[in-house]
Motif scaffolding. Structure first.
Motif, PDB file in Angstrom:
ATOM      1  N   TYR A  84     -43.051 -46.763  37.949  1.00  0.00           N
ATOM      2  CA  TYR A  84     -43.993 -45.657  38.093  1.00  0.00           C
ATOM      3  C   TYR A  84     -45.161 -45.812  37.107  1.00  0.00           C
ATOM      4  CZ  TYR A  84     -45.996 -41.013  37.953  1.00  0.00           C
ATOM      5  OH  TYR A  84     -46.888 -39.974  37.997  1.00  0.00           O
ATOM      6  N   ALA A  87     -47.486 -48.384  38.313  1.00  0.00           N
ATOM      7  CA  ALA A  87     -48.352 -47.932  39.407  1.00  0.00           C
ATOM      8  C   ALA A  87     -49.507 -47.090  38.870  1.00  0.00           C
ATOM      9  CB  ALA A  87     -47.532 -47.127  40.413  1.00  0.00           C
ATOM     10  N   GLN A  88     -49.202 -46.176  37.959  1.00  0.00           N
ATOM     11  CA  GLN A  88     -50.272 -45.343  37.397  1.00  0.00           C
ATOM     12  C   GLN A  88     -51.281 -46.198  36.620  1.00  0.00           C
ATOM     13  OE1 GLN A  88     -50.963 -42.499  38.336  1.00  0.00           O
ATOM     14  NE2 GLN A  88     -49.581 -40.868  37.714  1.00  0.00           N
ATOM     15  N   LEU A  89     -50.784 -47.117  35.817  1.00  0.00           N
ATOM     16  CA  LEU A  89     -51.689 -47.948  35.024  1.00  0.00           C
ATOM     17  C   LEU A  89     -52.479 -48.905  35.913  1.00  0.00           C
ATOM     18  CD1 LEU A  89     -49.367 -48.605  31.954  1.00  0.00           C
ATOM     19  CD2 LEU A  89     -51.336 -47.071  32.068  1.00  0.00           C
ATOM     20  N   GLY A  91     -53.617 -48.128  38.753  1.00  0.00           N
ATOM     21  CA  GLY A  91     -54.732 -47.321  39.232  1.00  0.00           C
ATOM     22  C   GLY A  91     -55.857 -47.248  38.207  1.00  0.00           C
ATOM     23  N   LEU A  92     -55.481 -47.096  36.928  1.00  0.00           N
ATOM     24  CA  LEU A  92     -56.503 -47.051  35.869  1.00  0.00           C
ATOM     25  C   LEU A  92     -57.206 -48.408  35.762  1.00  0.00           C
ATOM     26  CD1 LEU A  92     -54.548 -45.067  33.119  1.00  0.00           C
ATOM     27  CD2 LEU A  92     -56.173 -44.190  34.814  1.00  0.00           C
ATOM     28  N   PRO A 128     -40.757 -40.293  36.712  1.00  0.00           N
ATOM     29  CA  PRO A 128     -41.730 -40.404  37.794  1.00  0.00           C
ATOM     30  C   PRO A 128     -42.350 -39.043  38.128  1.00  0.00           C
ATOM     31  CG  PRO A 128     -39.819 -41.750  38.299  1.00  0.00           C
ATOM     32  CD  PRO A 128     -39.480 -40.974  37.051  1.00  0.00           C
ATOM     33  N   TYR A 129     -43.649 -39.026  38.209  1.00  0.00           N
ATOM     34  CA  TYR A 129     -44.439 -37.828  38.491  1.00  0.00           C
ATOM     35  C   TYR A 129     -44.303 -36.769  37.404  1.00  0.00           C
ATOM     36  CZ  TYR A 129     -44.742 -40.077  43.005  1.00  0.00           C
ATOM     37  OH  TYR A 129     -44.960 -40.998  43.993  1.00  0.00           O
ATOM     38  N   ARG A 151     -52.359 -35.936  37.792  1.00  0.00           N
ATOM     39  CA  ARG A 151     -53.147 -36.982  38.472  1.00  0.00           C
ATOM     40  C   ARG A 151     -54.011 -37.754  37.476  1.00  0.00           C
ATOM     41  NH1 ARG A 151     -56.081 -34.878  43.645  1.00  0.00           N
ATOM     42  NH2 ARG A 151     -56.431 -37.115  43.883  1.00  0.00           N
ATOM     43  N   LEU A 152     -53.673 -37.648  36.230  1.00  0.00           N
ATOM     44  CA  LEU A 152     -54.365 -38.369  35.150  1.00  0.00           C
ATOM     45  C   LEU A 152     -55.852 -38.039  35.095  1.00  0.00           C
ATOM     46  CD1 LEU A 152     -52.662 -41.902  35.135  1.00  0.00           C
ATOM     47  CD2 LEU A 152     -51.886 -39.742  34.170  1.00  0.00           C
ATOM     48  N   ALA A 153     -56.198 -36.811  35.476  1.00  0.00           N
ATOM     49  CA  ALA A 153     -57.615 -36.433  35.440  1.00  0.00           C
ATOM     50  C   ALA A 153     -58.126 -36.402  34.003  1.00  0.00           C
ATOM     51  CB  ALA A 153     -57.799 -35.073  36.108  1.00  0.00           C
ATOM     52  N   THR A 156     -58.122 -40.004  32.593  1.00  0.00           N
ATOM     53  CA  THR A 156     -59.213 -40.802  33.155  1.00  0.00           C
ATOM     54  C   THR A 156     -60.540 -40.441  32.497  1.00  0.00           C
ATOM     55  OG1 THR A 156     -58.043 -40.943  35.251  1.00  0.00           O
ATOM     56  CG2 THR A 156     -60.394 -41.390  35.301  1.00  0.00           C
TER      57      THR A 156
END
Lengths: 166, 272
Positions: A84, A87-89, A91-92, A128-129, A151-153, A156
């Protein structure tokens, strides 16, 4: 706020935490980031400028951690949490944001940290999540934040400020 | 693609080649000896066993900005699968149905194979998934004594559209509306489209991925058109998993019908 952060902050884990800084900010105390010293140095000694390759390799290495990996009965992160976080990283990375340092915590979480342009970001993957971010910004103390970031707003946004100097 | 729900579009001869319904869950502490415990529960229907490498865990994530370069997992940070527990294929006698089982996944596949086997429809694939899923939950409760904690679900429809000759795979616009640049013959076409699926609160929970690619199959040249929905079940429960799969199937069928050209509707014999 994450109980894990509290545990970690007082638990002598392998990485320092911004959580104490955040608590001072919330209490209205003057945070002097210039004098703020880490309680403990990075888990990755000598790794000054991490790369995305390093971050990926580090995540992969976490799969090999065994129970008690830190000599304090530390729990390794689960494979699904590692996937997980990857996957998040990813995206970054796809957004061309700067790469983090990666470290496990003794209670099975994964910590990604960034520093630059007076901003420090700690992103804790708890499950996860389920993640928590702690952001400290010496230029804009009002931008300090600690809490959920599904959502890592927030993450980000902070990383874009760090990355703008790269 | 299916006719079990009257409200959904249906084709008498859909180009479906394979369907997979799956769930990924928090891995319990499994030992090799546990494999037999699960197989015992489904052995009558799936007597054949093949061992294959495990699939690494993966997650659909949703950042506040679209991430260029494809789905999040495709940009270079990928972790390996744990090799401590392999993936098992439990296969029906006629090779048509397959249950895939590894420490953190359960997947049920229907496969057309190389013959002219008709697609048994979603209701049958879902029935088989539900049976295997119930057997798996019994196994978790009685043999492993661990809670079932699903974290991802997926429904995948693989379509194989035969074309007369390899030049045909450069013209997917004949079959699907995603591609309309057929004025000049392309040597090859390969593309994917990703759409976010949102819950009632407006937050994304899953992703529809449509991909098309031409290539040579054992049955000759073909366009492979794949539709997949992956994401997080809205409720982390067995019912939440089945709800997700039903919604995913509806999304896939509706989208496939919207993409089909007149030629596709004719050849696949659209009936609703």
């Amino acid at each position: 706020m994450s109980a894990a952060l509290d545990r970690h902050n007082g638990g002598g884990g392998p990485v320092r935490s911004l959580w104490s800084t955040y608590q001072r900010c919330q209490a209205g105390a003057q945070t002097d980031a210039m004098s703020f010293q880490p309680e403990r140095e990075s888990f990755l000694p000598g790794l000054v400028g991490p790369s995305w390759h390093d971050a990926g390799r580090r995540l992969d290495d976490l799969l090999d951690l065994q129970p008690g990996w830190d000599s304090y009965g530390g729990r390794p992160p689960s494979p699904e949490l590692i996937a997980y976080a990857a996957a998040q990283l990813s995206g970054l990375k796809a957004l061309h944001l700067p790469p983090p340092n990666i470290a496990p915590s003794g209670d099975g979480q994964i910590l990604a940290t960034w520093r630059g342009r007076g901003i420090e970001v700690e992103l804790w993957f708890e499950a996860p999540y389920c993640e928590t971010v702690v952001i400290d910004d010496e230029q804009f103390p009002d931008a300090a934040y600690a809490g959920a970031d599904p959502r890592l707003a927030k993450t980000t946004q902070a990383l874009r400020r760090i990355g703008s100097g790269m | 693609m299916t006719s079990s729900t009257p409200a959904l579009p249906s084709f008498r001869k859909p180009p479906i080649f394979e369907v997979a319904l799956g769930v990924q869950f928090k891995a319990p502490q499994l030992l090799a000896v546990h494999i037999g415990g699960f197989h015992r529960r489904i052995r009558d229907q799936y007597p054949k066993v093949v061992q294959v490498p495990p699939i690494p865990p993966s997650f659909e994530v949703f950042l506040p900005l679209p991430a260029p370069g494809g789905p999040a997992g495709s940009v270079g940070i990928a972790v390996r699968a744990s090799e401590a527990f392999p993936r098992q294929w439990f296969i029906s006698d006629d090779d048509e149905h397959l249950v895939q089982f590894q420490s953190d996944r359960l997947i049920v596949n229907w496969r057309k194979g190389e013959g002219d086997r008709p697609y048994p429809r979603y209701s049958e694939v879902r029935r088989r998934f539900t049976e295997a899923f119930e057997a798996f939950q019994d196994f978790m409760r009685e043999d492993v004594r661990a809670a079932f904690d699903p974290n991802q679900c997926e429904a995948t429809y693989l379509n194989r559209i035969p074309v007369a000759d390899p030049a045909g795979w450069g013209r997917p616009g004949r079959w699907v509306r995603l591609w309309n640049d057929d004025a000049e013959e392309a040597e090859a076409v390969q593309f994917s489209v990703h759409r976010l699926l949102k819950a009632s609160d407006g937050n994304p929970y899953a992703r529809l991925i449509i991909s098309a690619e031409g290539g040579m199959t054992t049955a000759g040249p073909a366009i492979m058109l794949n539709l997949q929905v992956r994401g997080r079940p809205l409720a982390a429960s067995p019912a939440g998993v089945l709800d997700f799969l039903d919604c995913a199937r509806e999304t896939i069928v509706t989208r496939f019908a919207a993409l089909a050209t007149d030629e596709g509707n004719r050849v696949w014999e659209r009936e609703a």
